[in-house]
Design an enzyme around this catalytic site. Structure first.
Site, PDB file in Angstrom:
ATOM      1  N   HIS A   1       0.842  -1.199   0.000  1.00  0.00           N
ATOM      2  CA  HIS A   1       0.000   0.000   0.000  1.00  0.00           C
ATOM      3  C   HIS A   1       0.884   1.260   0.000  1.00  0.00           C
ATOM      4  CE1 HIS A   1      -3.539   2.405   1.527  1.00  0.00           C
ATOM      5  NE2 HIS A   1      -2.554   3.129   2.015  1.00  0.00           N
ATOM      6  N   GLU A   2       1.895   1.279   0.853  1.00  0.00           N
ATOM      7  CA  GLU A   2       2.768   2.454   0.938  1.00  0.00           C
ATOM      8  C   GLU A   2       3.615   2.610  -0.323  1.00  0.00           C
ATOM      9  OE1 GLU A   2       2.241   4.559   3.130  1.00  0.00           O
ATOM     10  OE2 GLU A   2       0.938   3.307   4.352  1.00  0.00           O
TER      11      GLU A   2
ATOM     12  N   HIS B   1       1.624   4.281  -2.923  1.00  0.00           N
ATOM     13  CA  HIS B   1       1.572   5.737  -2.728  1.00  0.00           C
ATOM     14  C   HIS B   1       2.803   6.384  -3.352  1.00  0.00           C
ATOM     15  CE1 HIS B   1      -1.978   6.323  -0.467  1.00  0.00           C
ATOM     16  NE2 HIS B   1      -1.580   5.826   0.686  1.00  0.00           N
TER      17      HIS B   1
ATOM     18  N   GLU C   1      -6.561   6.453  -0.732  1.00  0.00           N
ATOM     19  CA  GLU C   1      -6.437   5.252   0.101  1.00  0.00           C
ATOM     20  C   GLU C   1      -7.012   4.025  -0.605  1.00  0.00           C
ATOM     21  OE1 GLU C   1      -4.596   5.087   2.811  1.00  0.00           O
ATOM     22  OE2 GLU C   1      -4.234   7.195   2.422  1.00  0.00           O
TER      23      GLU C   1
END
Lengths: 168, 298
Positions: free
Chosen positions: B148-149, B152, B227
């Site tokens: 997930h990071e 980003h 998100e």
């Protein structure tokens, strides 16, 4: 518009080359660790000479491979051989307790999953590239700049999919 | 199809970052100009120039060094590679999968499970995770969170997020200044008589009250969308939605929403670090249950 697509095709094609070099880096790292592993294991695993020889041979073949196909095949063999070693190591408590062995196993595990990720990125890149050059207008332009050929996927060798067999 | 949407997202983030930077510059310069008109009309042009320079320097500084400020503010320390070999391997593996350089890895001592990524582009990026996260998650769950990071970073969400926190922080400061100057303005009786000043005071007052609300609202809306996208991209990297879903489930049980971080950076985190009664309206993160539901339906 034309410039955008020509640039896009070049970028995507470069990305595939870059993805391949990522795989290559990890393969080299692993090949460097193998002699270390063989030395550590040799003392403990007196009866597993065959398995150890398999690892050494697979490594040599991989380093000697001249083209990508051959290299991929040797890579799969090395993976299988390493898995066999680690499976056999379960029978040698003294070896499993050795700090050096544990560290090597963690490092090789890490590299194994990085190779998998690098392969995934490679295949994703090939998919994007092939999609771009096989749909309009990419298909009109790719040929003009000499990048009309679809690229090949990094297939997983048949023997690698099978679980490792351990004979006792 | 997924690939295309990620390219689009990246282009959109880069474009929005430039727009936002301009927006910050113009609005803040205008705000300072209004303040100076109210307080010292004789010198307002001089103030305008000074404000322009200060805002430009501040924005440029936060764009380039914002990551260090965030990492410092959260007490993040560089990871010990030997101690956290799992973490380092997960970050390295997933950045390979995403095709970006390996970001720097940091650890935060905290009993709350959380993580964030920051930086201006994939070449200058950092990932930080809390010790509680490392303690409670197994490998596939940790990879889900790291994925997930990493998404980003790859999608340039981090650049946009850094600029948003600059905006939120600056607007808070300026609005405070405006409110103070308004009070000061009432005391200076003779200034009230100047033509048009009453109107300016009114605008200034409205801006001071509503600008922070509007900015927070925008921050929340954009962040929520990012998100969901990062969750989806994470699954595209790990090919295992259950890892991320079960990580979120654990986080829901463990976290109390008591990580003390500034509101200006809360949208950068994996899950909302502070819970507040205003969450319905200004939540920077979608409800965790909703994220789990979507992951499980993939």
């Amino acid at each position: 518009m034309v410039i955008y697509y020509v640039n896009r095709i070049t970028v995507l094609s470069n990305r595939i080359d870059n993805a391949w070099s990522q795989i290559d880096v990890q393969l080299k790292k692993r090949a460097d660790l193998v002699p270390n592993l063989v030395n550590t294991v040799k003392g403990y695993m007196e009866h597993e000479k065959d398995a150890i020889r398999m690892v050494t041979k697979a490594r040599e073949r991989m380093l000697g491979a001249s083209d990508m196909k051959e290299r991929m095949k040797a890579e799969g063999e090395l993976s299988t051989a390493l898995k066999t070693i680690f499976a056999l190591a379960e029978n040698y408590p003294a070896l499993r307790a050795s700090e050096n062995f544990r560290l090597l196993q963690e490092q090789l595990d890490g590299i194994e999953s990085k190779i998998a990720y690098a392969r995934q990125f490679y295949n994703d890149s090939v998919l994007t590239f092939n999609n771009t050059i096989s749909t309009i207008p990419g298909s009109w332009l790719a040929g003009l700049i000499g990048k009309g050929m679809p690229r090949e996927y990094f297939a997983i060798a048949e023997e690698e999919r099978r679980p490792v067999e351990v004979k006792f | 199809m997924e690939r295309v949407s990620f390219f689009d997202q990246m282009a959109k983030n880069k474009r929005n970052s430039i727009l936002l930077a301009f927006f910050i510059f113009l609005t803040l310069t205008a705000l300072v100009y209004v303040v100076s008109l109210i307080l010292v009309p004789e010198l307002s042009l001089l103030f305008l120039v000074i404000a322009g320079v200060v805002v430009a320097v501040y924005a440029y500084g936060s764009y380039n060094y914002g990551d260090r400020v965030v990492l410092g503010a959260t007490n993040a320390r560089p990871v010990d590679e030997r101690e956290q070999i799992y973490l380092v391997n997960a970050v390295e593996g997933l950045s390979i999968a995403a095709g970006i350089p390996k970001p720097k890895v940091y650890v935060i001592d905290s009993n709350e499970m959380n993580a964030f990524a920051t930086g201006k582009d994939p070449e200058h990026a950092s990932v930080a995770v809390t010790t509680a996260l490392l303690r409670n998650l197994d490998r596939s769950e940790l990879e889900g969170v790291i994925g997930h990071e990493i998404s980003h970073i790859r999608n340039y969400d981090i650049r946009f997020a850094t600029l948003v926190s600059v905006l939120v922080g600056l607007v808070a400061i300026i609005s405070d200044m405006l409110l103070r100057s308004w009070r000061y303005g009432i005391r200076g009786e003779e200034r009230e008589e100047r033509e048009g000043l009453g109107f300016l005071v009114l605008i200034g007052f409205l801006l001071a009250v509503f600008a922070p609300l509007v900015v927070r609202f925008v921050q929340a809306a954009i962040s929520r969308e990012h998100e969901f996208l990062a969750d989806a991209s994470s699954v595209q990297l790990t090919r295992y939605p259950e890892g991320l879903a079960s990580a979120l489930e654990k986080i829901m049980k463990v976290n109390r929403g008591e990580m003390r971080v500034s509101e200006a950076v809360s949208h950068m985190f994996f899950v909302d670090p502070n819970r507040s009664p205003l969450d319905e309206l200004f939540a920077t993160h979608p409800p965790i249950e909703e994220r789990i539901r979507i992951l499980r339906s993939m």
